[in-house]
Scaffold this active site. Sequence first.
Site, PDB file in Angstrom:
ATOM      1  N   ARG A  46      43.878  38.030  39.203  1.00  9.66           N
ATOM      2  CA  ARG A  46      43.576  38.822  40.353  1.00  9.66           C
ATOM      3  C   ARG A  46      44.463  39.691  40.917  1.00  9.66           C
ATOM      4  O   ARG A  46      44.434  39.999  42.238  1.00  9.66           O
ATOM      5  CB  ARG A  46      43.048  37.866  41.672  1.00  9.66           C
ATOM      6  CG  ARG A  46      42.049  36.940  41.187  1.00  9.66           C
ATOM      7  CD  ARG A  46      40.598  37.235  40.975  1.00  9.66           C
ATOM      8  NE  ARG A  46      39.699  36.475  40.659  1.00  9.66           N
ATOM      9  CZ  ARG A  46      39.253  36.190  39.244  1.00  9.66           C
ATOM     10  NH1 ARG A  46      40.059  36.853  38.364  1.00  9.66           N
ATOM     11  NH2 ARG A  46      38.641  35.154  39.067  1.00  9.66           N
TER      12      ARG A  46
ATOM     13  N   SER B  23      35.529  33.487  46.629  1.00  9.80           N
ATOM     14  CA  SER B  23      36.337  32.735  46.825  1.00  9.80           C
ATOM     15  C   SER B  23      37.439  32.917  47.886  1.00  9.80           C
ATOM     16  O   SER B  23      37.955  34.146  47.631  1.00  9.80           O
ATOM     17  CB  SER B  23      37.205  32.490  45.590  1.00  9.80           C
ATOM     18  OG  SER B  23      36.441  31.833  44.386  1.00  9.80           O
TER      19      SER B  23
ATOM     20  N   GLU C  38      42.219  35.078  48.295  1.00 12.77           N
ATOM     21  CA  GLU C  38      42.312  35.918  47.460  1.00 12.77           C
ATOM     22  C   GLU C  38      41.489  37.297  48.199  1.00 12.77           C
ATOM     23  O   GLU C  38      41.658  38.315  47.613  1.00 12.77           O
ATOM     24  CB  GLU C  38      41.125  35.349  46.440  1.00 12.77           C
ATOM     25  CG  GLU C  38      40.600  36.266  45.450  1.00 12.77           C
ATOM     26  CD  GLU C  38      39.748  35.559  44.180  1.00 12.77           C
ATOM     27  OE1 GLU C  38      40.209  34.346  43.921  1.00 12.77           O
ATOM     28  OE2 GLU C  38      38.885  36.412  43.698  1.00 12.77           O
TER      29      GLU C  38
END
Length: 330
Positions: free
Chosen positions: A180, A231, A301
């Site tokens: 990520r 998320s 995130e």
Amino acid sequence: MEQLELAIQEIKQEMPGLELKENEPMSGHCSFRIGGPVRALAAPQDVTGLTRLCYLLKKHELAPYILGNGTNILFPDEGLKDLFIISTEKLTKMFLLPDGAIYAEAGVSLSKLASFAQQNGLTGLEFASGIPGSVGGGLMMNAGAYGGELKDAVESVVIHFLPEQALYELTNEQCAFGYRSSFFQKMPGCVILSGVFRLEKGEPEKIAEKMRELNAKRREKQPLDLPSAGSAFKRPEGGFAAALIDEAGLKGYAVGGAQVSEKHAGFVVNTGDATSHDVYDLMMHIRRTVWEHSKVALEPEMIILPPDYRLEDHGPQVPLHRVWGGTEEA
Ligand SMILES: Cc1cc2nc3c(=O)[nH]c(=O)nc-3n(C[C@H](O)[C@H](O)[C@H](O)COP(=O)(O)OP(=O)(O)OC[C@H]3O[C@@H](n4cnc5c(N)ncnc54)[C@H](O)[C@@H]3O)c2cc1C
């Protein structure tokens, strides 16, 4: 902010056909359905319009914030009165290159990219078909799911580098993708314009079947009926954020209109009237509680933009392969 007002006036004069919304509530432009007005939100028709806009802002020593599909951002309720946002929503060109790779502009949705690959008998992007982001946002975040990540499929990325007003082409390696994360997150001033995706040959029906299977899994496990930013936390090393949140007894826990999803503890959902403060306070409560419970520090995130968010349009120089523009050959 005087500079911004001057820039907006000039942009209106110089680019009369530009779609430019002023004092536009961001709740209508993100999947969380949260966020107050931004001073200006522009959606250029094409890459040339986008770079022209960046140039006009730069003349006033301003940098834009770039918006993809808004599926990984929490905008503040107070709004961002000093910010100029450029949306990539109209940058949607996509085609097969003569050597069989796919060229896709930043605003192409990941689901369209995955479908295009499937229609052309190319495998490797099935995982992306249910991710609601764009190519630009996906590359920025190195989006991934079910064992796949964009880094496995992308060959090169073209960016407009704001400090120099120059275009660069980065190889996959130069994008420094991680979990990520990407080079673009660490280097202020990168506007992703397009990516080239190199995939393997596959059977269209098998690829479609895989996409259906993964999307069914997603519908079964994720709270897709409620607004969210996916998320809320990154996967910590050696574990899963959702499991840790669940174990800490937080499933269903709410602050105002923000709630830890009953269906999937890794999601923070907007149950109707959540404010950005509700989401932020809930995220901090989750972090504290999980730390107390299991001594794991969760890292958000989603991108959380504070009300006083400002953009820096400069950053350290790095050697890149220059495509055109600017002066130096790297
Ligand atoms: C229901 C749901 C499910 C999700 N599932 C997944 C999943 O399975 N896997 C996953 O990885 N993510 C998932 N996400 C999160 C999100 O979709 C991804 O992070 C996606 O890549 C974000 O793309 P976007 O276009 O919406 O980016 P945005 O949210 O618009 O932007 C994200 C960041 O990228 C920057 N950015 C966007 N476009 C550009 C550009 N062209 N140039 C420079 N910077 C840019 C923005 O400034 C911002 O910092 C999910 C989200 C939701 C709501």
